[in-house]
Design a protein around this motif. Structure first.
Motif, short mmCIF file in Angstrom:
data_model
loop_
_atom_site.label_atom_id
_atom_site.label_comp_id
_atom_site.label_asym_id
_atom_site.label_seq_id
_atom_site.Cartn_x
_atom_site.Cartn_y
_atom_site.Cartn_z
N GLY A 265 76.17 -115.28 6.94
CA GLY A 265 74.74 -115.28 7.22
C GLY A 265 74.42 -114.50 8.48
O GLY A 265 75.04 -114.72 9.52
N GLN A 268 73.35 -116.70 11.51
CA GLN A 268 74.45 -117.49 12.04
C GLN A 268 75.39 -116.60 12.86
O GLN A 268 75.83 -116.99 13.96
CB GLN A 268 75.22 -118.16 10.91
CG GLN A 268 74.42 -119.22 10.17
CD GLN A 268 75.25 -119.96 9.13
OE1 GLN A 268 76.46 -119.88 9.10
NE2 GLN A 268 74.56 -120.71 8.27
N SER A 309 68.53 -125.47 12.38
CA SER A 309 68.07 -125.05 11.05
C SER A 309 68.81 -123.81 10.57
O SER A 309 68.98 -123.59 9.36
CB SER A 309 66.57 -124.79 11.08
OG SER A 309 65.86 -125.97 11.40
N SER A 312 71.81 -124.95 8.71
CA SER A 312 71.53 -126.10 7.82
C SER A 312 72.33 -126.08 6.53
O SER A 312 72.46 -127.10 5.85
CB SER A 312 70.03 -126.14 7.48
OG SER A 312 69.64 -124.95 6.82
N SER A 313 72.92 -124.93 6.18
CA SER A 313 73.66 -124.84 4.92
C SER A 313 75.00 -125.57 4.96
O SER A 313 75.55 -125.90 3.90
CB SER A 313 73.90 -123.36 4.56
OG SER A 313 74.60 -122.69 5.61
N ASN A 314 75.56 -125.82 6.15
CA ASN A 314 76.82 -126.58 6.25
C ASN A 314 76.97 -127.14 7.66
O ASN A 314 76.25 -126.73 8.58
CB ASN A 314 78.03 -125.72 5.87
CG ASN A 314 78.24 -124.57 6.82
OD1 ASN A 314 78.63 -124.76 7.96
ND2 ASN A 314 77.94 -123.35 6.36
#
Length: 333
Positions: A265, A268, A309, A312-314
């Motif tokens: 990402g 990230q 946020s 937020s995916s992991n």
């Protein structure tokens, strides 16, 4: 009992273990292997409780270096009626003086106890530690077991006093029954660069393999991995506390080098790169606002956004990034 040593205490203990095979005349005329109390208490980074927990008293010296002017002179000592002290004749005044029994006791670090601790730090399974209790060369060389480095299981050895027994140790590793390659840790100083290691082995002081900036002992597995892939004889520098690979988008924290974090990402990656850049500028904590501006490009674009946020995916990021009242930072411990 203070079994949980700090990094500095463990470094001191390793140094003491290295010196524990030195010979000193005991009170009964026999040779003792260890370090006398006058060279121990107050001279190394170990507290009295730690010395008590991690050393054995193997006997008592037959002499004491008594002060005489600006020098010290070895004088005979004798047991006193008080069990807590020894007495001797002062070389200056010829009067009787006393020295605490702790200062003339000779201490040694039990090999099995220290080597078991090192095996645990190296992540060597219990089933592979048989060589700890059965030294390959008595008092000098031990096989700690097999350590996993990446996808490879590597034989790991520990040698004490290598410079004084190098021929004997190297001859051991030339034997056909010994694996062709492995890792040899030393408890003392590194060998000169002109001395090649035996076969395809790599030699490194165990003190160099510890992450020296960490409060609790951690092994610099990143350093070990780089040492093993480097050509024999090439100098390998200690790992930086953190390292970001911009090509693989991977974060490596020295004491977690066996678990690098591959980041996915764009945002990230931007957060982690920014934290690494700030860490190199000695900014251990960074505000959420500064991070968001770095990621989104401006304060207006960052309004209403949250760092959490972005991840937020992991929850993997929680193992590598920590947050407190002072902001966000990389989790080094």
């Amino acid at each position: 009992m203070p079994n949980q040593l700090s990094t500095q205490s463990l470094l001191a203990l390793i140094s003491l273990f290295d010196r524990s095979n030195q010979s000193i005349v005991g009170s009964d005329g026999q040779r003792l292997q260890g370090v006398p109390g006058w060279n121990l208490f107050g001279r190394i980074f170990l507290s009295k409780p730690e010395i008590k927990a991690w050393t054995d008293c193997v006997g008592y010296a037959g002499f004491y270096p008594a002060p005489c002017g600006d020098e010290r002179i070895a004088v005979e000592i004798g047991e006193d009626e008080d069990p807590g002290r020894y007495h001797y004749r002062c070389p200056e005044t010829f009067r009787t003086k006393y020295v605490a029994v702790d200062l003339v006791a000779v201490y040694a670090v039990p090999a099995v106890k220290l080597l078991t601790l090192l095996a645990e730090l190296l992540g060597i399974p219990q089933v592979h530690r048989r060589g700890i209790t059965i030294p390959a060369i008595d008092g000098v060389l031990w096989n700690l077991g097999k350590m996993r480095i990446g996808n490879v299981q590597m034989n790991v050895w520990l040698v004490r006093g290598l410079s004084s027994c190098i021929d004997q140790v190297f001859a051991h590793f030339e034997a056909p029954s010994i694996p062709e390659h492995g890792l040899i840790f030393t408890t003392g100083q590194p060998l000169p660069d002109i001395v090649p290691p035996p076969r395809s082995y790599r030699i490194i002081p165990i003190a160099s393999a510890l992450v020296d900036y960490a409060v609790k002992p951690n092994i610099d597995t990143d350093l070990i991995r780089r040492l093993l892939v480097a050509p024999a004889g090439r100098k390998v520098e200690k790992s930086l506390p953190v390292r970001f690979d911009p090509y693989a988008n991977t974060l490596v924290i020295a004491n977690k080098a066996d678990k690098p974090w591959t980041i996915k990402g764009v945002k990230q990656i931007a957060v982690v790169k920014y934290l690494v850049e700030q860490f190199k500028k000695n900014r251990i904590r960074v505000s959420a606002g500064d991070i968001l501006v770095a990621v989104y490009g401006s304060r207006d674009a960052a309004k209403g956004k949250r760092v959490a946020s972005i991840f937020s995916s992991n929850d993997t990021w929680l193992d590598y990034i920590e947050h407190d009242n002072e902001g966000y930072g990389l989790k080094l411990e």
